[in-house]
Every structure is written in C-alpha cells, then in structure tokens.
Design an enzyme around this catalytic site. Structure first.
Site, PDB file in Angstrom:
ATOM      1  N   SER A 168       0.834  -1.198   0.000  1.00 17.82           N
ATOM      2  CA  SER A 168       0.000   0.000   0.000  1.00 17.82           C
ATOM      3  C   SER A 168       0.876   1.258   0.000  1.00 17.82           C
ATOM      4  CB  SER A 168      -0.931  -0.051   1.215  1.00 17.82           C
ATOM      5  OG  SER A 168      -1.930   0.901   1.089  1.00 17.82           O
ATOM      6  N   ARG A 238     -11.499   6.756   9.900  1.00 20.43           N
ATOM      7  CA  ARG A 238     -11.020   5.371   9.865  1.00 20.43           C
ATOM      8  C   ARG A 238     -12.099   4.434   9.333  1.00 20.43           C
ATOM      9  NH1 ARG A 238      -6.687   2.100   9.410  1.00 20.43           N
ATOM     10  NH2 ARG A 238      -6.886   0.223  10.659  1.00 20.43           N
ATOM     11  N   ASP A 334      -8.602  -6.524  -4.630  1.00 18.03           N
ATOM     12  CA  ASP A 334      -8.223  -5.181  -4.171  1.00 18.03           C
ATOM     13  C   ASP A 334      -8.802  -4.137  -5.141  1.00 18.03           C
ATOM     14  OD1 ASP A 334      -7.010  -2.827  -3.395  1.00 18.03           O
ATOM     15  OD2 ASP A 334      -4.983  -3.642  -3.324  1.00 18.03           O
ATOM     16  N   HIS A 367      -8.060  -5.048  -0.283  1.00 17.01           N
ATOM     17  CA  HIS A 367      -6.751  -4.413  -0.200  1.00 17.01           C
ATOM     18  C   HIS A 367      -5.921  -4.928   0.971  1.00 17.01           C
ATOM     19  CE1 HIS A 367      -3.712  -1.347  -0.534  1.00 17.01           C
ATOM     20  NE2 HIS A 367      -3.966  -0.896   0.667  1.00 17.01           N
ATOM     21  N   ASP A 368      -6.578  -5.169   2.102  1.00 18.69           N
ATOM     22  CA  ASP A 368      -5.863  -5.599   3.310  1.00 18.69           C
ATOM     23  C   ASP A 368      -5.238  -6.991   3.199  1.00 18.69           C
ATOM     24  OD1 ASP A 368      -5.676  -3.515   5.011  1.00 18.69           O
ATOM     25  OD2 ASP A 368      -7.379  -4.048   6.279  1.00 18.69           O
TER      26      ASP A 368
END
Lengths: 395, 211
Positions: A168, A238, A334, A367-368
């Site tokens: 990232s 967040r 992602d 994405h994580d």
C-alpha cells in the site's frame, strides 16, 4: 496516551543533551548539520526517525532490507508493539526462517515522517519552539518520507539496500526508492500499491480529512493544548477508509445482513447490523493509537503521490535505465489499488527493458490481503529474495 | 550488475524439445519466452548462454517457480501482455507449445515478430498419421498423453498441421528461416519433404523472421 508522553520525554531529553544517537537505537536524531530538504521547499533540521531492526548487518553491509509501512502502520513490523501490546503487523513475513529471513538479512523498519510513533510529525516537539508542531509541521510527501529513510541508512553506514519492501503506502515508498534513489537499491517489492493516487483515492481521503476537521475538538489542529481530542472525527475517517480496505465479498461473507445482538430491526439509528458495529469498533480502537493530525498529513502525502510527475507524466521515463530488479504483487479483490494499476507499472518497466516479475494473487479479502496470512505472497517474496541473494552472493 | 548464476546444467536437466530450441539461440541474446511455464528454458539459457531473458506466464504457479529461479517473469495473458512490449525489444521470442491455445494465432505470430527480430515457434502437428488414423477409424477427436483434454474443455482451441503453419506464414509474408519436424522424444527428424514432416512429425518447430 501514555506513549505520547514517553516519546516527548525521550525527544526532549535528546534535544537537551544534543545527542545524536549511534548504533541501533530506537529513535535517532538526524539532519542536524544537513537539513532534510522537503518537496514543499521547506527544510527539517533536525528531525527524528524512530525505527526497529532485526537480524545482523553483514561485514560488507550488503544484506540490509528496508520495510516500509502503510498509512497507519509503524516501525513494529514484528515482535510486540509496545503501544498496543499486540503483535507487529507483518509477523508472518518477517522473522527467523521466514520469507524476510532475519537469520540472513538485516531488516530495518522506520516509522514514516509525519506519523506518530516517534518519528518527526505534527505530534512531536518542534526543536525550534520546544512545543508540539501541530499544523506548523510542514506538509510532507512520500518523497520526503523516503528522504528521511535515505538519511537513516546513511547514518547506519549502509550504501545500498538489498531490498525495499512495502504494501500500500509502503509500496509507494518502495517505488520512490526505486525511482529517485535507484543506485541505492538492488531490488524492490511493492505490494498492493500504485504509481499515483487516483481521483477516487483522493476523494476517499478527503472524506476522512473533512471528518477530522469538522470535529470541534480538532480545535484548528491544536487539540493537544486542550483536554479534548477529535476522536469522533478520526473514528469516522477510519471507518470510511476501512471500507476501502475490504472487498464487498469479504464484508458480505463476514457479516451479511446479520443483526448485532438483536432479533429484529429497532427502527432507530443504533448499530442494528453487525457490519455497523464492526466498523464502529474499528473506528474507536483506532483513535487510541493514532494521532488525528498525523492522519491529515499522511493522507495528504499519499494524495500528492505521483511517481510520473517529475517525468512529464511518463511512467516509462521514470524507469529509464533502472538497475533495480522489481517483484510486484497485486490482489484480485483489491479495488483500492487494483491489479490494473500494478500492471501499468509492469508494462512501463517492460517497455524500458527493466527486470520485473509480477503476480496477481488470488485472494478475496480486498486491499488488506497484504497484511493477512497469504501463503502465496510469502512464497513469492521468499523465492525472489532467495534467488537474488544467491545471485548477489549473500549467504 | 548481478552475476550470472553458475549452476551446473547438464543436457539431461531440461526437456529434449526445449534443448533443441536452446540450441538455436546464440549466446548473449535477449529472449522473451511466451508461456514460459516454470522457467526451465529461461533458466537454462541464462546459465548456459548468458541470455538476458524475460517471460510471460498465465499460471501463478509457473510464475512462482520462475521467480524462485531468479527469473523476471510476469503473470498474464500472452496475447494481451505482449502488445505492451515495444518493437524490437528482443533478439528471439519463443512460443513453445502454446500457439494452439491462442485466440488468434495469426495475430500472435505478427506480434512475436514485432517485439522480436526472430521467433521460435513449436506446436503439435495435428496431421501426424496417428491423429489421421484415429479420426479415420474412430471418428472422434483424439485425446493423447501430451494433449490430455476432451474437445469441449481443451485450452487448445486452434490446432493446426505443419502444412497449415507453413501456409499461414506464407499468407502473412513471414519468412521461414528454418523448419523441422520433431519426434515424440523431442528430437529433430530429418525429412527433406514437407509431406513427410506433416505425416510423421509430432511437433513442428520453426524459426521465423520478418521478410
């Protein structure tokens, strides 16, 4: 926020005694005589870099690997994070016998400039005023983060990194190392990353920043002078960002439309759904470990990121004559930094005859994925590093 | 520059048909292997001939294996990815046993010769006597050991014969520098007629170039 106090004390102590740490201390004060020139034109002198290392630097200093962390990451890539008490964020990638083998390599993980785990940032003390920077901290870029890391390896006496690895925003730093400091990097491993922030990426970040700045407790960025903190704003920032780190499929699989500790809808605005409760938890637990101003600074740095900008928008030109060998990975699910964006990097590298490998890893967690248990990713990093170590004679 | 890996490669280390392809590539060439599998040929070429190699491979497993050998290989669809390489990027482009899996074999041949000065193409010969006999006597699409798929799920969607390949090159104005039939063991068969090659060759192996 105990850690804030510890860092403040440590830094003030250092400033008082005018010490420049040597050896592998956890916070080093750099740029005292040689300021860090920032993209904005401003200078930082001195500035601090907090970092962790594992393994042993070999005699000819050829086995150093730099790990670059993501937006809300820190230097605690492995081992226990003293701030959260939890395990580091890449424990299955880095360690003895693992892909980034600490028995073989000397691994350095610095906290980025602008962040809040000990490196210079809005929360830290401005050596010129003796007070916290707040918004007086200069706006920084990914290039500036890497600039501070260059000074760190200078300080450690390392001429050339064997590899730079990051996911990232960590991948953005990897790209900057490979483009702007290519003579100091042998191999580059950007994972789940991109070559510039898209309009959509910037848009999501703007939502987060607006949430923070709209919180009255933000206090024009000087909340540290008050008893209050912009926790509501930071928490919403967040929550919004966290959605972009997961895939629709993984959210659906994890929560579906399941209700949270109740049998039926309440016809109110409490967290009826499990996914709401989960997001709220993500937001609330984040504010304990992250500084709101740091969040503004780092998201800004990511928005300003465009590796082609200095090359008239040509990604190819950015890579011309690169001696760096790349190993690039993306994840199928992602949607924040897509496979197509990684492919654009790969194609530009191929167009200039660079050495590049690329794999799109099948993973449904969004994405994580790069932070999760992903054996395919571990295998590729391990195979790539092993082969390169052999080619360059690292035992 | 990274030092070339000095592995002890013996002839027996790689498949015989790959060895035949390797024998056609001069030392120090720039090579792209399209559909490079686990990187066996590229690894051999680097060790034996100091070749600067790149690969494209569809399977993640193949790319993993290649990367573990220190090769630069990208995962992707060959027909799409090759279009992103500039003209004349390579001295040789290899398409080994993959032509029949391409959507447009004619287009890929032209692409091979755009990015490379020469291409080495090998493909299964669908006119080998065994296949002819199978079709004649059984009336069904042949399923062989090396092409082990039923017709409806095979990735090999464009089978051709050695004669078909030669005709296509002619149509596309592609020059054949060298052509041969290859037997089931992967060795060269020495026929002096296309007729014989087309009946007895398990594979066709051709070195082609621009006119």
């Amino acid at each position: 926020m105990i850690t804030v106090e510890i860092n403040k004390e440590a830094m003030t102590e250092k400033l008082k005694n005018n010490i420049i740490d040597d050896g592998f201390a956890e916070v080093v004060l750099l740029g005292k005589d040689d300021p860090l020139r920032l993209s904005s034109g401003e200078e930082l002198s001195p500035f601090s870099v907090a970092y962790k290392c594992w393994g042993t630097l070999n005699d000819d200093k050829t086995n150093a690997i730099m790990i670059c962390h993501a937006l809300t990451g820190d230097q605690y890539a492995r081992g226990e994070n003293p701030i959260t008490g939890k395990e580091g964020w890449w424990p299955k990638l880095i360690g003895p016998g693992l892909a980034v083998d600490t028995d073989k390599y000397f691994v350095i993980c610095p906290n980025v400039l602008g962040s809040c785990s000990g490196s210079s940032g809005p929360k830290e003390i401005n050596p010129k005023t003796g007070e916290a920077y707040g918004l007086d901290f200069p706006v920084i870029t990914i290039a500036d983060m890497v600039g501070s890391q260059v000074k760190l390896i200078d300080h450690l006496g390392i001429d050339k990194l064997f590899s730079v690895i990051g996911g990232s925003m960590g991948g953005m730093q990897v790209m900057h190392w490979a483009v702007s400091h290519k003579e100091r990097v042998r191999t580059a491993i950007p994972i789940a990353s991109t070559w510039r922030h898209s309009a959509q990426n910037i848009a999501f970040h703007e939502v987060g920043r607006q949430a923070i700045m709209a919180d009255p407790n933000w206090h024009g960025g000087r909340y540290f002078e008050t008893e209050l903190r912009p926790h509501a704003g930071l928490s919403v920032a967040r929550m919004a960002a966290h959605i972009t780190y997961m895939s629709e499929g993984s959210l659906m699989a994890k929560f579906g439309r399941n209700l949270q500790d109740r049998e039926k809808l309440t016809f109110g605005f409490d967290a009826d759904f499990q996914v709401e409760s989960y997001l709220r938890h993500q937001g609330i637990s984040f504010v304990d470990r992250f500084d709101a101003n740091s969040y503004l600074y780092i998201t800004r740095a990511m928005d300003y990121y465009d590796i082609s900008a200095e090359f008239d928008g040509s990604l190819r030109r950015a890579f011309e004559n690169t001696p760096v060998k790349f190993c690039i990975m993306s994840f199928t699910s992602d949607w924040l930094y897509t496979t197509e964006e990684s492919r654009e990097i790969v194609r530009a590298l191929n167009a200039v005859g660079a050495q590049v490998s690329f794999v799109e890893i099948e993973m449904d967690k969004g994405h994580d994925s790069f932070l999760l248990d992903c054996p395919d990713m571990f295998k590729i990093v391990s195979g790539f590093l092993k082969a390169e170590a052999q080619l360059s004679g690292i035992k | 520059m990274t030092k070339v890996q000095q592995k002890d490669h013996r002839a027996s280390d790689i498949r015989v048909d790959l060895l035949l392809i390797a024998s056609m590539i001069p030392a120090g060439s720039r090579v792209l292997d399209v559909g490079c599998g686990d990187g066996e040929l590229l690894d051999y070429l680097r060790a034996q001939k100091n070749v600067d190699g790149r690969g494209i491979e569809l399977s993640a497993h193949g790319v993993n294996q290649s990367v573990s050998k220190g090769l630069s290989v990208i995962q992707g669809n060959a027909e799409r990815e090759i279009s992103h390489f500039p003209d004349d990027s390579f001295d040789y482009v290899i398409l080994s046993q993959t032509l029949q899996a391409m959507k447009r074999p004619d287009k890929i041949l032209q692409e091979l010769l755009r990015v490379g000065k020469r291409a080495i193409v090998s493909f299964p010969n669908f006119a080998i006597w065994r296949v002819r006999l199978h079709l004649l006597l059984r009336g069904r699409m042949p399923v062989t050991k090396s092409l082990d798929y039923p017709w409806y799920s095979t990735p090999n969607i464009h089978f051709c014969t050695i004669r078909d390949f030669v005709d296509l090159c002619d149509q596309l104005n592609i020059k054949i520098e060298k052509g041969m039939a290859v037997n089931s063991a992967g060795g060269e068969m020495f026929f002096n007629s296309l007729f014989m090659s087309n009946i007895f060759g398990t594979q066709g192996l051709y070195v082609i170039t621009r006119p």
